[in-house]
Design a protein around this motif. Structure first.
Motif, PDB file in Angstrom:
ATOM      1  N   GLY A   1    -111.661  -2.260  20.542  1.00  9.72           N
ATOM      2  CA  GLY A   1    -110.668  -2.564  19.261  1.00  9.72           C
ATOM      3  C   GLY A   1    -109.670  -3.212  18.933  1.00  9.72           C
TER       4      GLY A   1
ATOM      5  N   GLY B   1    -111.675  -6.764  12.192  1.00 12.03           N
ATOM      6  CA  GLY B   1    -112.264  -5.549  11.186  1.00 12.03           C
ATOM      7  C   GLY B   1    -111.762  -5.766  10.180  1.00 12.03           C
TER       8      GLY B   1
ATOM      9  N   LYS C   1    -114.195  -1.811  14.714  1.00 10.80           N
ATOM     10  CA  LYS C   1    -113.119  -1.144  13.403  1.00 10.80           C
ATOM     11  C   LYS C   1    -114.462  -0.938  12.567  1.00 10.80           C
ATOM     12  CE  LYS C   1    -109.792  -2.110  15.330  1.00 10.80           C
ATOM     13  NZ  LYS C   1    -108.642  -1.069  14.809  1.00 10.80           N
ATOM     14  N   PHE C   2    -115.574  -1.178  12.288  1.00 12.76           N
ATOM     15  CA  PHE C   2    -116.468  -1.243  11.026  1.00 12.76           C
ATOM     16  C   PHE C   2    -117.375   0.568  11.204  1.00 12.76           C
ATOM     17  CE2 PHE C   2    -115.981  -4.955  11.283  1.00 12.76           C
ATOM     18  CZ  PHE C   2    -115.646  -5.887  10.448  1.00 12.76           C
TER      19      PHE C   2
END
Length: 204
Positions: free
Chosen positions: A135, A159, A182-183
Motif C-alpha cells: 500500500g 489509490g 487502496k481500493f
C-alpha cells in the motif's frame, strides 16, 4: 492503458468489478497474502484476462493453477530465475508472463536485464516489508532511468486520490496500472463505487 485489478477472491465482487470494463484481474496464489485464493471462486471473469500471481512457487504448482483457473497470464513476484521462466514458456507457450520487481532506486532497475525477452511485461512495485500489497508508493521519477524494451505496469499503493498523478505520468514503455489494496473495504474485497469513480477520472 491496461487496468489490472489485483487481489480478487469473492465471486460476487469479481462479477461487479468485471462490469467496470477492466482489462486484467489478478488472483493471488501466495499463501502468506491476506488475499490468498485457496479455491476456485464461485464466479470467474469472462470479459477480462485472468492473471495468476505467484511468489517463488514450483513449476508444478503454477501449471496446476493455470489449468484450474484457466489463466491467461502469470505474474511472478518472487525470485524466479530466468531459467524457470524459460521452462514455463516451454510448457505454456500460449501464456503471457509478467515479472514483478520491487523498486526503490534506479539501481533496482538493473535486475530487469536478465528477464528481457522472457517476460511480456514487467511490473514495478514498491520495495517494502511484504511481497507486494504494501500500500506504499515509490518515487516514479526513478523510472526515468528505465531504458528497456519490455513494457511495464505501474504498481504500489495507487489509490483513489491518485487519478491526476496517474494521468500525468508519461513513459514510452508504461503500458498500464495495477490497483489493489487502496481500493478495498477489506482484504480481497474491492469497493466498486470508489474504483468506478477512479476509472472514470483517469479516462476523462
Amino acid at each position: 492503458m491496461i487496468v489490472k485489478v489485483c487481489g480478487m477472491r469473492d465471486g460476487d465482487n469479481i462479477r461487479e468489478v468485471e462490469q467496470l470494463s477492466i482489462d486484467w484481474m489478478g488472483f493471488i496464489f501466495y499463501p502468506k497474502s491476506s488475499r490468498y485464493v485457496s479455491e476456485v471462486p464461485a464466479y470467474l471473469p469472462t470479459k477480462c484476462k485472468r492473471i495468476g500471481v505467484f511468489v517463488d512457487a514450483s513449476t508444478d504448482e503454477i501449471i496446476k493453477k493455470i489449468h484450474d483457473f484457466s489463466l491467461d497470464a502469470i505474474q511472478l513476484h518472487g525470485n524466479e530465475s530466468p531459467e524457470q521462466i524459460s521452462h514455463l514458456l516451454s510448457l505454456t507457450s500460449h501464456l503471457s508472463i509478467i515479472k514483478a520487481f520491487n523498486i526503490a532506486t534506479a539501481e533496482d532497475l538493473k535486475s530487469t536485464a536478465s528477464y528481457t525477452g522472457l517476460a511480456d511485461y514487467f511490473l514495478f512495485d514498491t520495495k517494502g516489508q511484504s511481497v507486494g500489497g504494501n500500500g506504499e508508493k515509490f518515487d516514479w521519477s526513478v523510472l526515468d532511468s528505465y531504458e528497456g524494451e519490455t513494457p511495464f505496469l505501474l504498481s504500489g499503493g495507487i489509490g483513489p486520490d491518485d487519478a491526476a498523478r496517474v494521468s500525468s505520468f508519461h513513459h514510452p514503455k508504461c503500458a498500464g496500472i495495477d490497483l489493489n489494496s487502496k481500493f478495498e473495504s477489506a482484504p480481497a474485497l474491492k469497493d466498486v463505487t470508489t474504483l468506478s469513480r477512479f476509472l472514470n477520472e483517469i479516462n476523462k
